[in-house]
Design a protein around this motif. Structure first.
Motif, mmCIF file in Angstrom:
data_model
loop_
_atom_site.group_PDB
_atom_site.id
_atom_site.type_symbol
_atom_site.label_atom_id
_atom_site.label_comp_id
_atom_site.label_asym_id
_atom_site.label_seq_id
_atom_site.Cartn_x
_atom_site.Cartn_y
_atom_site.Cartn_z
ATOM 1 N N GLU A 3 1.054 -1.143 0.174
ATOM 2 C CA GLU A 3 0.126 -0.021 0.188
ATOM 3 C C GLU A 3 1.051 1.223 0.075
ATOM 4 O O GLU A 3 1.002 2.184 -0.718
ATOM 5 C CB GLU A 3 -1.253 0.139 1.400
ATOM 6 N N ASN A 4 1.785 1.353 1.270
ATOM 7 C CA ASN A 4 2.498 2.110 0.513
ATOM 8 C C ASN A 4 3.890 2.260 -0.484
ATOM 9 O O ASN A 4 4.056 3.864 -1.285
ATOM 10 C CB ASN A 4 3.632 2.640 2.046
ATOM 11 N N LEU A 5 3.864 1.430 -1.118
ATOM 12 C CA LEU A 5 4.723 1.122 -2.653
ATOM 13 C C LEU A 5 3.343 1.941 -3.715
ATOM 14 O O LEU A 5 3.940 2.557 -4.384
ATOM 15 C CB LEU A 5 5.010 0.290 -3.082
ATOM 16 N N THR A 58 3.134 9.739 -6.133
ATOM 17 C CA THR A 58 3.329 10.998 -6.221
ATOM 18 C C THR A 58 4.441 10.505 -7.418
ATOM 19 O O THR A 58 4.789 11.394 -7.941
ATOM 20 C CB THR A 58 5.068 10.708 -4.982
ATOM 21 N N TYR A 59 5.415 9.106 -7.694
ATOM 22 C CA TYR A 59 6.168 9.264 -8.878
ATOM 23 C C TYR A 59 5.688 9.421 -9.565
ATOM 24 O O TYR A 59 5.789 10.852 -10.865
ATOM 25 C CB TYR A 59 6.579 7.967 -8.536
ATOM 26 N N LEU A 60 4.357 9.255 -9.918
ATOM 27 C CA LEU A 60 3.595 9.593 -11.151
ATOM 28 C C LEU A 60 3.260 11.330 -11.708
ATOM 29 O O LEU A 60 3.480 11.373 -12.412
ATOM 30 C CB LEU A 60 2.044 9.237 -11.181
ATOM 31 N N GLU A 61 3.271 11.668 -10.082
ATOM 32 C CA GLU A 61 2.517 13.028 -10.430
ATOM 33 C C GLU A 61 4.316 14.398 -10.812
ATOM 34 O O GLU A 61 3.306 14.562 -11.592
ATOM 35 C CB GLU A 61 2.139 13.593 -9.270
ATOM 36 N N ARG A 62 4.877 12.961 -10.411
ATOM 37 C CA ARG A 62 6.663 13.741 -10.479
ATOM 38 C C ARG A 62 6.539 14.339 -12.359
ATOM 39 O O ARG A 62 7.415 14.680 -13.290
ATOM 40 C CB ARG A 62 7.634 13.180 -10.051
ATOM 41 N N ILE A 63 6.903 12.667 -12.636
ATOM 42 C CA ILE A 63 7.309 12.378 -14.016
ATOM 43 C C ILE A 63 6.366 12.907 -15.281
ATOM 44 O O ILE A 63 6.298 13.364 -16.096
ATOM 45 C CB ILE A 63 6.820 11.143 -14.382
ATOM 46 N N VAL A 107 13.123 8.011 -5.782
ATOM 47 C CA VAL A 107 12.990 6.395 -5.876
ATOM 48 C C VAL A 107 14.735 6.322 -5.393
ATOM 49 O O VAL A 107 15.464 5.743 -4.562
ATOM 50 C CB VAL A 107 13.720 6.060 -7.418
ATOM 51 N N LEU A 108 15.834 7.231 -5.093
ATOM 52 C CA LEU A 108 17.178 7.269 -4.499
ATOM 53 C C LEU A 108 16.754 7.648 -2.973
ATOM 54 O O LEU A 108 17.315 6.405 -2.454
ATOM 55 C CB LEU A 108 17.837 8.242 -5.199
ATOM 56 N N GLY A 109 15.899 8.012 -2.937
ATOM 57 C CA GLY A 109 15.884 8.049 -1.718
ATOM 58 C C GLY A 109 15.022 6.643 -1.430
ATOM 59 O O GLY A 109 15.312 6.699 0.316
ATOM 60 N N LEU A 168 7.377 0.043 -8.991
ATOM 61 C CA LEU A 168 6.946 1.697 -8.964
ATOM 62 C C LEU A 168 7.086 2.189 -10.462
ATOM 63 O O LEU A 168 6.008 2.602 -10.967
ATOM 64 C CB LEU A 168 7.792 1.843 -7.579
ATOM 65 N N ILE A 169 8.222 1.943 -10.916
ATOM 66 C CA ILE A 169 8.173 3.308 -12.153
ATOM 67 C C ILE A 169 7.469 1.805 -13.515
ATOM 68 O O ILE A 169 6.842 2.545 -13.988
ATOM 69 C CB ILE A 169 10.042 2.727 -12.303
#
Length: 350
Positions: free
Chosen positions: A9-11, A17-22, A34-36, A51-52
Motif C-alpha cells: 500500500e505504501n509503495l 507521487t512518482y506519477l505526479e512528478r514524471i 526513487v533514490l530516497g 513503482l516505475i
C-alpha cells in the motif's frame, strides 16, 4: 525505511507521487524519490518493477484516454528513463555471471520495458549489452559475432513488429545464440513467441531473469506453424500498402462526409490511422490470428472516441479495406470481424 516496512500500500502511494512528478517532467523530484527509497532499503528490483513499471503503464493509459498529450507522455517517459539510470548507477556491481544482449526488435521504439529488463538482469549478476530501440537485424547479428553472448533477450511491444522479430530471432539462432522473447507484441500468453520459434518467452522482467537462471530449453519446432503464409496474402498486402492507403483516403472522404472539412493535420492523422489498420491486418495475417486485429480495432475505437472521432468513422475505414481486398479471403474475414469489434466495442475505461 526498510523494505519490510514499506508495504504494498505504501509503495502504491509512492507510485502515485512518482506519477505526479514524471507527469510534471520533474526529473529531479522523481530521481530524488526513487533514490530516497533505495537508500532506505527498498530493493532496486522492486523499485523498477513495482513503482516505475506500473507508473509507465498508467502513462500509456492516460495518453490513450486523451487525458495527457503526446508531449506530456514523452516527457514522463524521458524522466522514467533518467530514474532507471539513476538506480542503475547507484547499484552498479561487477557481473558474476555470463553475458546477455538485450534489444528491441527492428522497428520497435518502445524501449523502456526492455530497459527495465536489462537493469533487472544486471542486478541478477549478468553482464548486459543493452542496445536500445529499433535495432536492425543485420547490425544485431554483427554485435553477436563481436561479443559472443550466452543469449539474446528480444523485446517487441507491438504485434506489427512480429514479422521483423521473426527474421531477427531466426538469424540469432542461425549463429548459435538462443533467444528469449518478451513484450506485449508476442501475445499475453507468449503464443507468438512459440509460433515464431523463440527459445523461451517470459511475461515480465523478473520472470525472464528466473527463466535465464534455468536455461533456455527451447519450444517445439514450429517449422509447419506458418503454412498459412503460402497463400501470400501477407506478402501482397505489404507490397500494396502505399497504393491501398491512397485509394482508401479517397474512398473514405466520399464515405464519411465530415472529412471534407478536415484540416491538413486531421487528414495526416487519418492517413496515419489507416496505415495502422493495414499494419495490424498484415501482422494478423502473418500469424493467422484474428484477435491481433480485432483487439487493435477495439483499442483504436476507444482511443479515437476519446478524441471525438465516432465509431462510424472506424467502421467506414474497415469497410473500404474490405471492398478493396477482393482477392484476400483471410484478410476480408478479419475485416468483417474488425467491423463487428468496432460496432460492439466500448470506450476506454480509465
Amino acid at each position: 525505511m526498510s523494505s519490510t516496512i514499506l508495504s504494498a500500500e505504501n509503495l502504491r502511494a509512492a507510485g502515485e507521487t512518482y506519477l505526479e512528478r514524471i507527469g510534471e517532467a520533474d526529473e529531479y523530484g522523481a530521481v530524488d524519490l526513487v533514490l530516497g527509497l533505495l537508500d532506505g532499503g527498498v530493493p532496486a528490483e522492486r523499485l523498477l518493477l513495482e513503482l516505475i513499471a506500473p507508473a509507465q503503464r498508467r502513462v500509456g493509459e492516460l495518453w490513450a484516454a486523451n487525458t495527457w498529450s503526446v508531449a506530456r507522455e514523452h516527457g514522463a517517459t524521458a524522466v522514467s528513463e533518467r530514474a532507471i539510470a539513476a538506480i542503475a548507477t547507484r547499484t552498479r556491481t561487477e557481473p558474476t555471471r555470463g553475458r546477455l544482449t538485450v534489444a528491441c526488435t527492428d522497428g520497435e521504439y518502445h524501449a523502456l520495458p526492455t530497459r527495465l529488463l536489462a537493469e533487472v538482469l544486471r542486478l541478477r549478476g549478468w553482464r548486459v549489452d543493452f542496445l536500445g530501440a529499433n535495432v536492425p537485424g543485420p547490425h544485431l547479428i554483427t554485435h553477436l559475432h563481436q561479443t559472443g553472448p550466452d543469449a539474446v533477450a528480444l523485446g517487441c511491444a507491438l504485434a506489427t513488429r512480429l514479422p521483423r522479430a521473426h527474421a531477427t530471432l531466426t538469424a540469432c539462432q542461425a549463429v548459435g545464440v538462443p533467444v528469449m522473447a518478451g513484450g506485449a507484441g508476442f501475445g499475453a500468453d507468449g503464443r507468438f513467441a512459440r509460433l515464431l520459434g523463440a527459445d523461451a518467452w517470459a511475461p515480465t522482467a523478473d520472470a525472464a531473469a528466473d527463466h535465464l537462471d534455468r536455461g533456455l530449453p527451447g519450444f517445439p519446432d514450429p517449422r509447419d506453424a506458418l503454412g498459412h503464409l503460402a497463400d501470400e496474402e501477407y506478402t501482397h498486402l505489404t507490397r500494396r500498402r502505399g497504393e491501398l492507403l491512397t485509394r482508401a483516403m479517397t474512398a473514405l472522404t466520399a464515405a464519411y462526409p465530415p472529412m471534407t472539412a478536415y484540416r491538413d493535420r486531421q487528414l495526416d492523422a487519418t492517413a496515419e490511422d489507416l496505415g495502422h489498420i493495414v499494419d495490424f491486418l498484415a501482422a494478423a495475417l502473418y500469424v493467422d490470428d484474428v484477435p491481433v486485429f480485432t483487439g487493435f480495432v477495439g483499442w483504436t475505437r476507444g482511443v479515437l472516441a476519446a478524441r471525438g472521432v465516432p465509431a462510424a468513422a472506424v467502421q467506414a475505414g474497415l469497410r473500404i479495406f474490405h471492398d478493396e481486398l477482393r482477392d484476400f479471403p483471410r484478410a476480408r474475414h478479419m475485416l468483417v470481424q474488425g467491423i463487428e469489434a468496432a460496432r460492439a466495442g466500448t470506450d476506454l475505461e480509465i
